[in-house]
Write a protein that holds these residues in place. Structure first.
Motif, PDB file in Angstrom:
ATOM      1  N   LEU A   1     141.910  47.347 -18.961  1.00  0.00           N
ATOM      2  CA  LEU A   1     142.295  45.612 -18.415  1.00  0.00           C
ATOM      3  C   LEU A   1     142.856  44.842 -19.101  1.00  0.00           C
ATOM      4  O   LEU A   1     143.072  44.081 -18.775  1.00  0.00           O
ATOM      5  N   SER A   2     142.108  44.748 -20.941  1.00  0.00           N
ATOM      6  CA  SER A   2     142.945  43.679 -22.163  1.00  0.00           C
ATOM      7  C   SER A   2     144.161  43.688 -21.886  1.00  0.00           C
ATOM      8  O   SER A   2     144.610  42.883 -21.601  1.00  0.00           O
ATOM      9  N   THR A   3     144.830  45.062 -21.442  1.00  0.00           N
ATOM     10  CA  THR A   3     146.681  45.587 -21.964  1.00  0.00           C
ATOM     11  C   THR A   3     147.471  44.671 -20.304  1.00  0.00           C
ATOM     12  O   THR A   3     147.969  43.838 -20.528  1.00  0.00           O
ATOM     13  N   VAL A   4     146.115  44.963 -19.311  1.00  0.00           N
ATOM     14  CA  VAL A   4     146.653  44.402 -17.760  1.00  0.00           C
ATOM     15  C   VAL A   4     147.001  42.576 -18.028  1.00  0.00           C
ATOM     16  O   VAL A   4     147.424  41.938 -17.731  1.00  0.00           O
ATOM     17  N   LEU A   5     145.358  42.362 -18.562  1.00  0.00           N
ATOM     18  CA  LEU A   5     145.451  40.711 -18.420  1.00  0.00           C
ATOM     19  C   LEU A   5     146.146  40.265 -19.927  1.00  0.00           C
ATOM     20  O   LEU A   5     146.599  38.527 -18.831  1.00  0.00           O
ATOM     21  N   ALA A   6     146.523  40.877 -20.732  1.00  0.00           N
ATOM     22  CA  ALA A   6     147.129  40.327 -21.882  1.00  0.00           C
ATOM     23  C   ALA A   6     148.864  39.819 -21.202  1.00  0.00           C
ATOM     24  O   ALA A   6     149.773  39.036 -21.617  1.00  0.00           O
ATOM     25  N   LEU A   7     148.972  41.493 -20.272  1.00  0.00           N
ATOM     26  CA  LEU A   7     150.866  41.680 -19.092  1.00  0.00           C
ATOM     27  C   LEU A   7     151.247  40.116 -18.203  1.00  0.00           C
ATOM     28  O   LEU A   7     152.132  39.666 -18.288  1.00  0.00           O
ATOM     29  N   LYS A   8     150.095  39.921 -18.199  1.00  0.00           N
ATOM     30  CA  LYS A   8     149.620  38.894 -16.913  1.00  0.00           C
ATOM     31  C   LYS A   8     149.776  37.213 -17.643  1.00  0.00           C
ATOM     32  O   LYS A   8     150.975  36.359 -16.883  1.00  0.00           O
ATOM     33  N   ARG A   9     149.200  36.789 -18.937  1.00  0.00           N
ATOM     34  CA  ARG A   9     149.520  36.342 -19.160  1.00  0.00           C
ATOM     35  C   ARG A   9     150.919  35.795 -19.868  1.00  0.00           C
ATOM     36  O   ARG A   9     151.857  34.849 -20.154  1.00  0.00           O
ATOM     37  N   MET A  10     151.570  37.044 -20.046  1.00  0.00           N
ATOM     38  CA  MET A  10     152.749  37.256 -20.459  1.00  0.00           C
ATOM     39  C   MET A  10     153.857  37.298 -18.508  1.00  0.00           C
ATOM     40  O   MET A  10     155.235  37.151 -19.127  1.00  0.00           O
ATOM     41  N   ASP A  11     153.504  36.399 -17.803  1.00  0.00           N
ATOM     42  CA  ASP A  11     154.006  36.505 -17.135  1.00  0.00           C
ATOM     43  C   ASP A  11     155.051  38.068 -15.999  1.00  0.00           C
ATOM     44  O   ASP A  11     156.178  37.892 -15.817  1.00  0.00           O
ATOM     45  N   GLU A  12     154.604  39.410 -17.145  1.00  0.00           N
ATOM     46  CA  GLU A  12     155.261  40.342 -16.751  1.00  0.00           C
ATOM     47  C   GLU A  12     154.917  40.885 -15.347  1.00  0.00           C
ATOM     48  O   GLU A  12     153.826  40.601 -15.207  1.00  0.00           O
ATOM     49  N   ASN A  13     155.761  42.008 -15.376  1.00  0.00           N
ATOM     50  CA  ASN A  13     155.222  42.935 -14.073  1.00  0.00           C
ATOM     51  C   ASN A  13     153.574  43.741 -13.969  1.00  0.00           C
ATOM     52  O   ASN A  13     153.872  44.115 -15.029  1.00  0.00           O
ATOM     53  N   LEU A  14     152.932  44.500 -13.916  1.00  0.00           N
ATOM     54  CA  LEU A  14     151.902  44.686 -13.717  1.00  0.00           C
ATOM     55  C   LEU A  14     151.752  45.763 -13.368  1.00  0.00           C
ATOM     56  O   LEU A  14     152.492  46.298 -12.498  1.00  0.00           O
ATOM     57  N   PRO A  15     150.741  46.579 -13.438  1.00  0.00           N
ATOM     58  CA  PRO A  15     150.660  48.349 -13.065  1.00  0.00           C
ATOM     59  C   PRO A  15     150.479  48.618 -12.059  1.00  0.00           C
ATOM     60  O   PRO A  15     150.176  47.790 -11.404  1.00  0.00           O
ATOM     61  N   GLN A  16     150.403  49.748 -11.465  1.00  0.00           N
ATOM     62  CA  GLN A  16     149.876  49.906  -9.738  1.00  0.00           C
ATOM     63  C   GLN A  16     148.453  49.483 -10.000  1.00  0.00           C
ATOM     64  O   GLN A  16     148.641  49.022  -9.014  1.00  0.00           O
ATOM     65  N   ALA A  17     147.902  49.795 -10.644  1.00  0.00           N
ATOM     66  CA  ALA A  17     146.282  49.843 -10.248  1.00  0.00           C
ATOM     67  C   ALA A  17     145.498  49.772 -12.143  1.00  0.00           C
ATOM     68  O   ALA A  17     146.176  50.870 -13.631  1.00  0.00           O
ATOM     69  N   VAL A  18     144.183  49.707 -12.537  1.00  0.00           N
ATOM     70  CA  VAL A  18     143.560  49.574 -13.002  1.00  0.00           C
ATOM     71  C   VAL A  18     141.754  50.944 -12.655  1.00  0.00           C
ATOM     72  O   VAL A  18     141.772  50.879 -12.232  1.00  0.00           O
ATOM     73  N   VAL A  19     142.076  51.959 -13.489  1.00  0.00           N
ATOM     74  CA  VAL A  19     140.750  52.824 -13.697  1.00  0.00           C
ATOM     75  C   VAL A  19     139.889  52.209 -14.925  1.00  0.00           C
ATOM     76  O   VAL A  19     140.545  53.042 -15.720  1.00  0.00           O
ATOM     77  N   ALA A  20     138.393  52.448 -14.773  1.00  0.00           N
ATOM     78  CA  ALA A  20     137.950  51.999 -15.757  1.00  0.00           C
ATOM     79  C   ALA A  20     136.827  52.454 -16.193  1.00  0.00           C
ATOM     80  O   ALA A  20     135.706  52.110 -15.617  1.00  0.00           O
ATOM     81  N   LEU A  21     136.940  53.555 -16.552  1.00  0.00           N
ATOM     82  CA  LEU A  21     135.127  54.938 -16.521  1.00  0.00           C
ATOM     83  C   LEU A  21     134.133  53.737 -17.808  1.00  0.00           C
ATOM     84  O   LEU A  21     134.965  53.825 -19.398  1.00  0.00           O
ATOM     85  N   SER A  22     132.817  53.734 -17.369  1.00  0.00           N
ATOM     86  CA  SER A  22     131.966  53.202 -18.609  1.00  0.00           C
ATOM     87  C   SER A  22     132.854  52.304 -19.820  1.00  0.00           C
ATOM     88  O   SER A  22     132.599  52.313 -20.306  1.00  0.00           O
ATOM     89  N   PRO A  23     133.715  50.905 -18.914  1.00  0.00           N
ATOM     90  CA  PRO A  23     133.760  50.692 -19.613  1.00  0.00           C
ATOM     91  C   PRO A  23     132.930  49.081 -20.423  1.00  0.00           C
ATOM     92  O   PRO A  23     131.940  48.652 -20.083  1.00  0.00           O
ATOM     93  N   LEU A  24     133.936  48.792 -22.044  1.00  0.00           N
ATOM     94  CA  LEU A  24     132.863  47.876 -22.704  1.00  0.00           C
ATOM     95  C   LEU A  24     133.363  46.457 -21.641  1.00  0.00           C
ATOM     96  O   LEU A  24     134.855  45.973 -22.529  1.00  0.00           O
TER      97      LEU A  24
END
Length: 300
Positions: A156-179
């Motif tokens: 999730l942090s990687t996707v948020l960083a990519l969003k801040r960089m205004d880049e194309n985001l991945p298709q989806a995120v799967v987070a199992l027991s995430p912190l």
């Protein structure tokens, strides 16, 4: 959604075994990592797989594939271990299961661990690995960022960083027991339903080595504080007896408020990262099948 069955005797025994084998108070990080890896390697999955190190990746990484894996669609995977332990090696059987149930190739990153490498090194490994996949010809629409435990945080942090960089985001995120909130605003030890192998004090101590003075309110450390608007579909799983369940629910609620498509499952009487044990827990096998359905139902 509540799914699963009541905690059985074998589940209780497994939980006690984990507590006895992974002593989070261990001061030697190398011993802690060895014990952690050996625990997960003690429960191998069945079925064929191939694991190959990627020599050109910007951070240590491995390809894990099964016979029917797509060569065009990939899961960018981050292992668990509270940022200070874990590896592709110890998570290879989970990766095998994910490849088999989703039909995708798994690209698993061995991000740098604390205390030797505190924040933001692991996050930088995640961002650079995503960029490398795109440069290698995988479009964002064919990448699903995936992780378990601390790896769910990094996904999730990687996707948020990519969003801040205004880049194309991945298709989806799967987070199992995430912190999802490293500031730990809830006094977890007072939650009456918690039956877990991680506890508040050990968790706080381990994560301090990752933070090393950084503000845990930074959304790149704690995704629950991020601007979630515009994120791709997110799939979350947590156990009803899990220490961090309340944080996963908070993140789910905030994502929904910002009109993000979120699917969250809470599995009855399951503990942190139970998905690592599909060969002995029916709930683990079933929860991974649910991950597979989510990924396979994604629309290009």
């Amino acid at each position: 959604m509540i799914r699963g069955r009541e905690m059985k005797e074998e589940t209780r025994k497994l939980l006690e075994l984990i507590k006895s084998q992974v002593d989070l108070e261990e001061r030697d990080p190398h011993r802690l990592r060895w014990n952690f890896d050996q625990l997960y390697l003690s429960y191998p999955s069945t079925g064929p797989m191939k694991m190959r190190k990627e020599p050109d990746a910007p951070a240590p990484a491995y390809w894990i594939v099964t016979p029917d894996s797509s060569q065009e669609k990939v899961m960018l995977f981050f292992h668990g271990g509270l940022f200070s332990m874990g590896s592709t090696h110890s998570h290879q059987y989970l990766c095998q299961q994910l490849s088999q149930i989703t039909g995708r190739s798994i690209f698993s990153v061995d991000y740098h661990l604390s205390p030797e490498h505190p924040f933001p090194r692991a996050l930088e490994d995640g961002i650079n690995s995503y960029h490398w996949l795109v440069e290698e010809g995988f479009p964002a629409r064919d990448i699903v960022c995936t992780g378990i435990s601390a790896g769910g945080n990094l996904a999730l942090s990687t996707v948020l960083a990519l969003k801040r960089m205004d880049e194309n985001l991945p298709q989806a995120v799967v987070a199992l027991s995430p912190l999802l909130d490293l500031s730990f605003p809830v006094v977890y030890q007072h939650l009456k339903d918690v039956k877990d192998w991680i506890d508040y004090h050990a968790l706080h101590k381990l994560l301090d080595t990752y933070l090393q003075g950084q503000d845990p309110g930074n959304f790149l450390l704690s995704p629950v504080y991020g601007d979630l608007e515009g994120l791709p579909p997110i799939f979350l799983q947590a156990g009803s007896c899990e220490l961090l369940l309340c944080d996963v629910k908070r993140f789910r609620d905030q994502a929904m408020e910002q009109e993000v498509k979120v699917n969250m499952e809470v599995w009855q009487d399951m503990f942190h990262a139970w998905q690592m044990f599909p060969t002995i827990l029916a709930e683990a096998e079933q929860s991974l099948e649910s991950v597979g359905k989510f990924v396979q139902d994604l629309v290009d």
